[in-house]
Design a protein around this motif. Structure first.
Motif, PDB file in Angstrom:
ATOM      1  N   GLY A   1       0.932  -1.014   0.041  1.00  0.00           N
ATOM      2  CA  GLY A   1      -0.097  -0.039  -0.191  1.00  0.00           C
ATOM      3  C   GLY A   1       0.703   1.392   0.129  1.00  0.00           C
ATOM      4  N   GLY A   2       2.239   1.195  -0.671  1.00  0.00           N
ATOM      5  CA  GLY A   2       2.873   2.408  -0.635  1.00  0.00           C
ATOM      6  C   GLY A   2       3.475   2.622   0.511  1.00  0.00           C
ATOM      7  N   VAL A   3       3.571   1.622   1.607  1.00  0.00           N
ATOM      8  CA  VAL A   3       4.403   1.822   2.930  1.00  0.00           C
ATOM      9  C   VAL A   3       5.585   0.665   2.557  1.00  0.00           C
ATOM     10  N   LYS A   4       6.801   1.185   2.931  1.00  0.00           N
ATOM     11  CA  LYS A   4       7.978   0.582   2.761  1.00  0.00           C
ATOM     12  C   LYS A   4       8.125  -0.645   3.823  1.00  0.00           C
ATOM     13  N   LEU A   5       8.286  -1.718   3.549  1.00  0.00           N
ATOM     14  CA  LEU A   5       8.444  -2.623   4.587  1.00  0.00           C
ATOM     15  C   LEU A   5       9.941  -2.901   4.892  1.00  0.00           C
TER      16      LEU A   5
ATOM     17  N   LEU B   1      16.555  -1.986   9.418  1.00  0.00           N
ATOM     18  CA  LEU B   1      16.659  -0.459   9.240  1.00  0.00           C
ATOM     19  C   LEU B   1      15.489  -0.089   8.248  1.00  0.00           C
ATOM     20  N   PRO B   2      14.978   1.184   8.170  1.00  0.00           N
ATOM     21  CA  PRO B   2      14.005   1.641   7.564  1.00  0.00           C
ATOM     22  C   PRO B   2      14.413   1.857   5.865  1.00  0.00           C
ATOM     23  N   GLY B   3      15.683   1.962   5.758  1.00  0.00           N
ATOM     24  CA  GLY B   3      16.133   1.902   4.393  1.00  0.00           C
ATOM     25  C   GLY B   3      16.530   0.408   3.598  1.00  0.00           C
ATOM     26  N   GLY B   4      16.539  -0.547   4.542  1.00  0.00           N
ATOM     27  CA  GLY B   4      17.065  -1.791   4.246  1.00  0.00           C
ATOM     28  C   GLY B   4      15.866  -2.528   3.519  1.00  0.00           C
TER      29      GLY B   4
ATOM     30  N   ASP C   1       8.808 -10.196  12.276  1.00  0.00           N
ATOM     31  CA  ASP C   1       9.728  -9.399  12.244  1.00  0.00           C
ATOM     32  C   ASP C   1       9.555  -7.954  11.347  1.00  0.00           C
ATOM     33  N   VAL C   2       8.785  -8.177  10.418  1.00  0.00           N
ATOM     34  CA  VAL C   2       8.416  -6.828   9.516  1.00  0.00           C
ATOM     35  C   VAL C   2       7.348  -6.129  10.396  1.00  0.00           C
ATOM     36  N   LEU C   3       6.300  -6.651  10.856  1.00  0.00           N
ATOM     37  CA  LEU C   3       4.728  -6.111  11.182  1.00  0.00           C
ATOM     38  C   LEU C   3       5.197  -5.457  12.527  1.00  0.00           C
TER      39      LEU C   3
ATOM     40  N   ALA D   1      -4.760  -1.080   6.589  1.00  0.00           N
ATOM     41  CA  ALA D   1      -3.682  -0.062   6.369  1.00  0.00           C
ATOM     42  C   ALA D   1      -2.608  -0.177   7.439  1.00  0.00           C
ATOM     43  N   LEU D   2      -1.620   0.659   7.118  1.00  0.00           N
ATOM     44  CA  LEU D   2      -0.183   0.500   7.732  1.00  0.00           C
ATOM     45  C   LEU D   2       0.224   1.922   8.212  1.00  0.00           C
ATOM     46  N   GLN D   3       0.625   2.228   9.497  1.00  0.00           N
ATOM     47  CA  GLN D   3       1.307   3.483   9.679  1.00  0.00           C
ATOM     48  C   GLN D   3       2.199   3.286  10.554  1.00  0.00           C
ATOM     49  N   VAL D   4       3.424   4.040  10.969  1.00  0.00           N
ATOM     50  CA  VAL D   4       4.321   3.689  11.722  1.00  0.00           C
ATOM     51  C   VAL D   4       4.271   4.896  13.044  1.00  0.00           C
TER      52      VAL D   4
END
Length: 287
Positions: free
Chosen positions: A100-104, A108-111, A132-134, A149-152
């Motif tokens: 949904g456009g959210v990076k998993l 690390l956020p960029g990994g 480990d992702v969720l 939906a996902l949010q941080v």
């Protein structure tokens, strides 16, 4: 590996029955008793089972071949299931993953992701989307409306009606429940279609083997093979403000030291569910 066994929020300061569905919600497939989420793995579309009861995210061998995922030259994983040692092989290295456009990500956020591979049949899913992702996100899971939906951003700790959770090994969630007046600890498991009481839970409920031997037997598939469980009807199950009357729950005599039962989609999917890993809270909306 454990056998077994979304969230753009409007108005984070005032969660409740008036909370509106997210405009960025991801359509999910709940037609076969599980929750399948569309996920882009290296820009290729996979159907992953949303599985809060799994510690690791993994993919099937068939999906690796179909999606053309590349082996991880450095990492391999041994998967264990109901039948003991199942398989060991190299992971696959996924450079980018999105839902949904959210990076998993795992660390690390960029990994990217390093995913174990299984030969097991996951019921049409290309893999499992596990803790480990969720655990980086809040899940706004609406099974009746078939969307996630996902949010941080973490939920406020004072949310009215939120059930406090405990973290198990940093990636699993445990919830306090009441079953027929007994206080039990439950694993929140969106990867399980049906709730299940283990040997520890049966002991706390006072259900010795002689009291369950005549309950109907049911075969259950799991990673590593098939096992036989039993089906039993109870009077009332409570999770926070939600009450389920006369629930039918599976039982098994397999011991589990950390919790008494698994809460599956038969319970978790009854209402819209806000599940926050960062704030360690669970809340049912509506109903």
């Amino acid at each position: 590996m454990m056998r077994r066994r979304a969230v753009l929020l409007s108005g984070l300061a005032s969660l409740g029955a008036s909370a509106a569905p997210s405009d960025a919600a991801i359509p999910i497939d709940v037609s076969n008793g599980s929750c399948l989420v569309p996920v882009l793995l290296d820009r290729r579309l996979a159907r992953m089972r949303l599985d809060t009861g799994a510690e690791v995210t993994l993919v099937t061998h068939a999906a690796v071949a179909r999606l053309g995922l590349r082996p991880d030259p450095w990492v391999g994983t041994t998967l264990r299931g109901a039948g003991g040692l199942v398989e060991r092989r190299a992971n696959v290295d996924v450079g980018s993953a999105q839902a949904g456009g959210v990076k998993l990500f795992q660390r690390l956020p960029g990994g990217g992701l390093s995913l174990p591979v299984t030969n097991s049949d996951l019921g049409g899913a290309d893999g499992l989307l596990g803790g480990d992702v969720l655990h980086h996100y809040i899940l706004d899971l609406d099974i009746p409306s078939a969307r996630l939906a996902l949010q941080v951003v973490a939920l406020p700790s004072h949310s009215i009606g939120a059930v406090p959770l405990q973290s198990l090994r940093g990636v699993l969630l445990l919830a306090p429940v009441q079953l027929d007046g007994h206080a039990l600890t439950a694993l929140v498991d969106t990867g399980a279609s049906t709730s299940l009481i283990n040997a520890r839970g049966l002991y706390r409920l006072g259900l010795v083997p002689a009291l369950t031997v005549h309950d109907p037997a049911v075969p259950m598939l799991a990673v590593g093979g098939e096992s036989i469980v039993r089906r039993r009807q109870f009077t009332e199950l409570r999770i926070g403000a939600m009450k389920v009357t006369e629930p039918t729950i599976l039982t098994e005599t397999v011991p589990e030291p950390a919790y008494d039962l698994v809460l599956g989609l038969d319970v978790l999917g009854r209402q819209r569910l806000l599940l926050s890993y960062p704030a360690l809270t669970l809340q049912f909306i509506g109903g």
